[in-house]
Write a protein that holds these residues in place. Sequence first.
Motif, PDB file in Angstrom:
ATOM      1  N   ALA A  49       0.797  -1.262  -0.111  1.00  0.00           N
ATOM      2  CA  ALA A  49       0.063  -0.131  -0.057  1.00  0.00           C
ATOM      3  C   ALA A  49       0.811   1.124  -0.053  1.00  0.00           C
ATOM      4  N   LEU A  50       0.388   2.073  -0.530  1.00  0.00           N
ATOM      5  CA  LEU A  50       1.085   3.441  -0.702  1.00  0.00           C
ATOM      6  C   LEU A  50       0.469   4.583   0.299  1.00  0.00           C
ATOM      7  N   PRO A  51       1.400   5.102   0.764  1.00  0.00           N
ATOM      8  CA  PRO A  51       1.035   6.231   1.855  1.00  0.00           C
ATOM      9  C   PRO A  51       0.038   7.355   1.451  1.00  0.00           C
ATOM     10  N   ARG A  52      -1.091   7.699   2.143  1.00  0.00           N
ATOM     11  CA  ARG A  52      -1.798   8.979   1.986  1.00  0.00           C
ATOM     12  C   ARG A  52      -0.871  10.041   2.435  1.00  0.00           C
ATOM     13  N   GLN A  53      -1.124  11.213   1.684  1.00  0.00           N
ATOM     14  CA  GLN A  53      -0.438  12.598   2.044  1.00  0.00           C
ATOM     15  C   GLN A  53      -1.342  13.688   2.032  1.00  0.00           C
ATOM     16  N   GLU A  54      -0.973  14.467   3.009  1.00  0.00           N
ATOM     17  CA  GLU A  54      -1.718  15.545   3.205  1.00  0.00           C
ATOM     18  C   GLU A  54      -1.541  16.776   2.025  1.00  0.00           C
ATOM     19  N   VAL A  55      -2.476  17.212   1.539  1.00  0.00           N
ATOM     20  CA  VAL A  55      -2.280  18.404   0.492  1.00  0.00           C
ATOM     21  C   VAL A  55      -2.546  19.680   1.351  1.00  0.00           C
ATOM     22  N   VAL A  56      -1.463  20.481   1.445  1.00  0.00           N
ATOM     23  CA  VAL A  56      -1.681  21.857   2.325  1.00  0.00           C
ATOM     24  C   VAL A  56      -1.334  22.915   1.404  1.00  0.00           C
ATOM     25  N   LEU A  57      -2.352  24.109   1.911  1.00  0.00           N
ATOM     26  CA  LEU A  57      -2.334  25.319   1.260  1.00  0.00           C
ATOM     27  C   LEU A  57      -1.500  26.306   2.230  1.00  0.00           C
ATOM     28  N   TYR A  58      -0.750  27.133   1.720  1.00  0.00           N
ATOM     29  CA  TYR A  58       0.108  28.099   2.114  1.00  0.00           C
ATOM     30  C   TYR A  58      -0.332  29.353   1.152  1.00  0.00           C
ATOM     31  N   THR A  59      -0.707  30.522   2.040  1.00  0.00           N
ATOM     32  CA  THR A  59      -0.796  31.659   1.439  1.00  0.00           C
ATOM     33  C   THR A  59      -1.102  32.710   2.646  1.00  0.00           C
ATOM     34  N   ALA A  60      -0.502  33.925   2.214  1.00  0.00           N
ATOM     35  CA  ALA A  60      -0.523  35.337   2.982  1.00  0.00           C
ATOM     36  C   ALA A  60      -1.598  36.421   2.791  1.00  0.00           C
ATOM     37  N   LEU A  61      -2.377  35.947   1.707  1.00  0.00           N
ATOM     38  CA  LEU A  61      -3.259  36.914   1.099  1.00  0.00           C
ATOM     39  C   LEU A  61      -4.636  36.942   2.035  1.00  0.00           C
ATOM     40  N   ASN A  62      -5.094  38.097   2.175  1.00  0.00           N
ATOM     41  CA  ASN A  62      -6.183  38.264   3.207  1.00  0.00           C
ATOM     42  C   ASN A  62      -7.493  39.229   2.558  1.00  0.00           C
ATOM     43  N   ASP A  63      -7.354  39.831   1.494  1.00  0.00           N
ATOM     44  CA  ASP A  63      -8.243  40.374   0.772  1.00  0.00           C
ATOM     45  C   ASP A  63      -9.332  39.458   0.264  1.00  0.00           C
ATOM     46  N   ARG A  64     -10.648  39.928   0.423  1.00  0.00           N
ATOM     47  CA  ARG A  64     -11.704  39.126   0.155  1.00  0.00           C
ATOM     48  C   ARG A  64     -11.621  38.424  -1.394  1.00  0.00           C
ATOM     49  N   ARG A  65     -11.329  39.073  -2.202  1.00  0.00           N
ATOM     50  CA  ARG A  65     -11.366  38.649  -3.504  1.00  0.00           C
ATOM     51  C   ARG A  65     -10.175  37.632  -3.921  1.00  0.00           C
ATOM     52  N   SER A  66      -9.110  37.695  -3.327  1.00  0.00           N
ATOM     53  CA  SER A  66      -8.074  36.824  -3.346  1.00  0.00           C
ATOM     54  C   SER A  66      -8.325  35.444  -2.828  1.00  0.00           C
ATOM     55  N   ARG A  67      -8.937  35.700  -1.380  1.00  0.00           N
ATOM     56  CA  ARG A  67      -9.450  34.605  -0.706  1.00  0.00           C
ATOM     57  C   ARG A  67     -10.397  33.806  -1.323  1.00  0.00           C
ATOM     58  N   ASP A  68     -11.237  34.476  -1.803  1.00  0.00           N
ATOM     59  CA  ASP A  68     -12.639  33.814  -2.660  1.00  0.00           C
ATOM     60  C   ASP A  68     -12.154  32.971  -3.659  1.00  0.00           C
ATOM     61  N   ALA A  69     -11.299  33.632  -4.461  1.00  0.00           N
ATOM     62  CA  ALA A  69     -10.614  32.784  -5.523  1.00  0.00           C
ATOM     63  C   ALA A  69     -10.014  31.830  -5.258  1.00  0.00           C
ATOM     64  N   ILE A  70      -8.973  31.789  -4.052  1.00  0.00           N
ATOM     65  CA  ILE A  70      -8.518  30.357  -3.752  1.00  0.00           C
ATOM     66  C   ILE A  70      -9.450  29.526  -2.898  1.00  0.00           C
ATOM     67  N   ARG A  71     -10.369  30.078  -2.121  1.00  0.00           N
ATOM     68  CA  ARG A  71     -11.296  29.035  -1.849  1.00  0.00           C
ATOM     69  C   ARG A  71     -12.185  28.358  -2.957  1.00  0.00           C
ATOM     70  N   THR A  72     -12.524  28.941  -3.884  1.00  0.00           N
ATOM     71  CA  THR A  72     -12.949  28.196  -5.148  1.00  0.00           C
ATOM     72  C   THR A  72     -12.164  27.238  -5.553  1.00  0.00           C
ATOM     73  N   LEU A  73     -10.933  27.495  -5.578  1.00  0.00           N
ATOM     74  CA  LEU A  73      -9.845  26.471  -6.053  1.00  0.00           C
ATOM     75  C   LEU A  73      -9.769  25.412  -5.199  1.00  0.00           C
ATOM     76  N   THR A  74      -9.700  25.496  -3.754  1.00  0.00           N
ATOM     77  CA  THR A  74      -9.358  24.397  -3.131  1.00  0.00           C
ATOM     78  C   THR A  74     -10.812  23.651  -2.945  1.00  0.00           C
ATOM     79  N   THR A  75     -11.748  24.199  -2.948  1.00  0.00           N
ATOM     80  CA  THR A  75     -13.154  23.725  -3.043  1.00  0.00           C
ATOM     81  C   THR A  75     -13.402  22.801  -4.128  1.00  0.00           C
ATOM     82  N   ALA A  76     -12.656  22.915  -5.386  1.00  0.00           N
ATOM     83  CA  ALA A  76     -12.908  22.304  -6.464  1.00  0.00           C
ATOM     84  C   ALA A  76     -11.883  21.014  -6.332  1.00  0.00           C
ATOM     85  N   PHE A  77     -10.704  21.136  -5.819  1.00  0.00           N
ATOM     86  CA  PHE A  77      -9.835  19.861  -5.253  1.00  0.00           C
ATOM     87  C   PHE A  77     -10.440  19.149  -4.451  1.00  0.00           C
TER      88      PHE A  77
END
Length: 284
Positions: free
Chosen positions: A250-278
């Motif tokens: 069996a192969l190990p499961r691995q965590e997918v981790v997000l790093y970002t320092a962006l705090n403005d609404r527009r950027s965070r919404d775009a990143i949330r859309t991407l991570t939700t799709a994943f």
Amino acid sequence: MKALDLDAVKAFVFVADLQSFTRAAEVLDSTQSAISLKLRRLEEQLGRRLLERTPRQVRLSAEGAVFLESARSLVGAHERAVSSFEVERRRMTIGISQLIVGSELPALLRRINEHDPSLLIEMRVAGSGEIMQAYEEGTLDAALVVQPPGRRHQGETIFTESFAWIAVANWQQRPGLPLPLATQGASCSIRAAAVRALDEVGLSWAEVFIGKGAAVVGAAAAAGLAIAVLARRTAPSGTIDVGELLSLPALPRQEVVLYTALNDRRSRDAIRTLTTAFKSLSAA
């Protein structure tokens, strides 16, 4: 019929995509009970059962499957209308590990564009180490990387990725020959885990194909050249997981981790859309 509650329709789309009330509540910054209540009221208003609920699973009903695309279009139109006055072209540079990007990339990009058409996305796909170096040097606004087990991190865990031994459906191992592997090269963490697992059980192997990106390595598997070490959901059409068939470790499961320092609404919404799709792809 009264106008539909857009928040309820949005909750339905997220629950359908993520197949989970809990994950949808996390993304929408709500609670599981609040999401469940919105969905029940939406079903009552439509006079249709949209979801089949069991203790272990949430899945679309036949009527929910019919409604999903229209619901998605409604939510997308609303998001575009809300952002219509944000005419400023904003650039955001995102790095994503090549281990987790497969043939679904067009769908991921479409979701971001539907959410914010005036957002210019620069996407870099490379190894997790290379992506993290670029992020630490300040050339990336966000990084989505595969984190090997046991390694400490200060990012946000988005989901856990499962990996498998992928080959064509009619794959047959030639007796007496080492297991032919297609990998993403010596710097790849899952490649290291795979060959270590083979060595531990005494199975001989030979690397016969090296490519950068799940799509490239998957192509080698689909062509019958080798067994690819891939995230299970990125496996190309016509291939299967042959791990159990060949008694591979069996192969190990691995965590997918997000790093970002962006705090403005527009950027965070775009990143949330991407991570939700994943997340929706990993849950499929």
